[in-house]
Write a protein that holds these residues in place. Structure first.
Motif, PDB file in Angstrom:
ATOM      1  N   ALA A 269      -0.550   8.122  15.454  1.00 32.52           N
ATOM      2  CA  ALA A 269       0.207   7.548  16.565  1.00 32.52           C
ATOM      3  C   ALA A 269       1.427   8.409  16.892  1.00 32.52           C
ATOM      4  O   ALA A 269       1.793   8.574  18.068  1.00 32.52           O
ATOM      5  CB  ALA A 269       0.643   6.125  16.226  1.00 32.52           C
ATOM      6  N   ILE A 310       6.018   2.427  16.953  1.00 31.35           N
ATOM      7  CA  ILE A 310       5.655   3.371  15.892  1.00 31.35           C
ATOM      8  C   ILE A 310       6.729   3.388  14.813  1.00 31.35           C
ATOM      9  O   ILE A 310       6.433   3.460  13.610  1.00 31.35           O
ATOM     10  CB  ILE A 310       5.418   4.778  16.483  1.00 31.35           C
ATOM     11  CG1 ILE A 310       4.188   4.747  17.398  1.00 31.35           C
ATOM     12  CG2 ILE A 310       5.217   5.808  15.374  1.00 31.35           C
ATOM     13  CD1 ILE A 310       4.014   5.995  18.241  1.00 31.35           C
ATOM     14  N   THR A 352      -0.096   0.425  15.353  1.00 30.54           N
ATOM     15  CA  THR A 352      -0.219   1.784  15.876  1.00 30.54           C
ATOM     16  C   THR A 352      -1.390   1.915  16.843  1.00 30.54           C
ATOM     17  O   THR A 352      -1.278   2.587  17.877  1.00 30.54           O
ATOM     18  CB  THR A 352      -0.384   2.789  14.725  1.00 30.54           C
ATOM     19  OG1 THR A 352      -1.452   2.357  13.866  1.00 30.54           O
ATOM     20  CG2 THR A 352       0.887   2.899  13.907  1.00 30.54           C
TER      21      THR A 352
END
Length: 412
Positions: A269, A310, A352
């Motif tokens: 990610a 994230i 993610t």
């Protein structure tokens, strides 16, 4: 961060770099990751990372991170290994996947096997041991008390440069009884890698080939009857804790399997966010009032939302690794603790994936997701991660159900 201890006073072999620190290991992982980005296509075409990449990982000490000091390893923590995985995945998910599922089983072996087995298995120092948790094939008793194992074990990630293989098989039960499970480890010269990997949607370069074990003789001390690597309890201590006197080998051996999925997904990610940032700086908005994407409030919102998610996923990984070390130190790693930590990994993967699939991928633009583009590959790799049985079978259904049964006192 701590340097590897000089254990020569105990007549232990020194690792190749006795003064290597965890800080330097992570810096190396970041440098290596940058070299992997432009090699992703060739890695996919080959099905596994190149020999020179393997040599670089070896010389960097990555195959010894969790190998015990008494065998010339660095005996660094679970957290160090997972941070290396995250950094490598930012450069190439296939390389990170192949690396971790080959190198990480040093922790499993060092925790649950006895001294004789470890003395032999870790004799080479560098340790690469793919593992398959799904039972396959059968084992029959050998005359010397060992076992004869025969079977094909699919998805043995890390097999191209492996030194060993660890798997699960069946042993016939008594008449009218179901078969028992046998966990075994076998050196590289007693199995062969099949040429059956590379046609999947993603993670094409992860070296997840099948392993064929043909009538291999497994010494008794290389086998654990009635054991499944996904159900190993560390309550009451482990052979590794008693042997190495380090709680690294007395904590959960189940939860770290799932930590790898979380670390991989955070790295992937982050790579997707890297691509999105570059596109935001370089490309214009396609609708009025036009102008660069970086000045458009909607693209700013998308980028900021993705970056925050994230960061939250990374924070969850950081904390669950802290929990792992704390529970190992306290010696209170019950099954409930293992399951809760594992489910945190599932939430990291979920967070993610949703960030990439719902925000970054659909708004990056069609040209950014053409075949071979970096974002397209990341999306494929993350999609394939979701087909792993650990993500959408064990962590999605089995683990939460078992946790509820244990905490609510419900008989399964």
């Amino acid at each position: 961060m701590t340097a590897a201890m000089d254990t020569s006073a105990k007549d232990y072999p020194l690792p190749p770099e006795p003064g290597l620190t965890e800080h330097e290991v992570l810096a190396r992982a970041e440098r290596i990751a940058k070299t992997l980005v432009d090699r992703q296509q060739e890695t996919e075409a080959r099905g596994f990372y190149a020999l020179d990449t393997h040599e670089l990982l070896r010389k960097s000490g990555f195959y010894r991170l969790m190998v015990p000091r008494r065998y010339g390893g660095y005996e660094f923590g679970i957290d160090t290994h997972m941070q290396v995985v995250e950094r490598l995945a930012r450069g190439c998910a296939s390389t990170a996947w192949m690396y971790t599922f080959g190198a990480s089983h040093a922790h499993l072996i060092a925790a649950v096997y006895g001294e004789q087995a470890q003395d032999e298995l870790f004799a080479g120092g560098d340790f690469i041991c793919p593992g398959v948790i799904a039972p396959a094939g059968f084992a029959e008793p050998a005359e010397d008390g060992g076992w004869i194992v025969d079977g094909v074990f699919r998805y043995a990630s890390g097999s191209p440069y492996a030194t060993h293989f660890v798997g699960q098989t069946f042993v016939a039960g008594a008449e009218g009884e179901p078969p028992e499970q046998l966990m075994f480890i076998v050196p590289r010269d007693q199995w062969r890698r099949l040429d059956d990997w590379g046609s999947q949607l993603g993670l094409k370069g992860s070296g997840s080939h099948s392993v064929k074990v043909e009538k291999a003789h497994i010494p008794a001390h290389y086998a654990l009857l009635g054991t499944h690597m996904g159900m190993i309890s560390v309550v009451g201590g482990t052979p590794g804790l008693r042997l190495h006197r380090n709680t690294l080998y007395g904590g959960s051996v189940v939860a770290p399997f799932t930590f790898q999925l979380g670390a991989l997904s955070v790295g992937m990610a982050t790579a997707a966010l890297d691509v999105y940032a570059e596109l935001t700086r370089e490309r214009p908005v396609t609708y009025p009032p036009f102008g660069p994407r970086s000045e458009d409030p909607d693209f700013q919102l998308r980028y900021g939302e993705a970056a925050g998610r994230i960061a939250a996923a990374r924070a969850a990984m950081t904390d669950v690794l802290r929990q792992w070390h704390e529970t190992a130190e306290r010696g209170n790693v019950t099954r409930e603790v293992e399951l809760r930590m594992s489910i945190i990994s599932r939430e990291v993967v979920r967070m993610t994936w949703n960030t990439v699939s719902d925000i970054l991928y659909p708004t990056a633009g069609t040209s950014a997701v053409r075949a071979g583009e970096r974002l397209e590959r990341i999306w494929r790799d993350m999609s394939t991660l979701h087909t792993h049985a650990g993500v959408h079978i064990y962590l999605a259904t089995i683990a939460p159900r078992e946790l509820a049964q244990l905490e609510l006192g419900i008989a399964s």
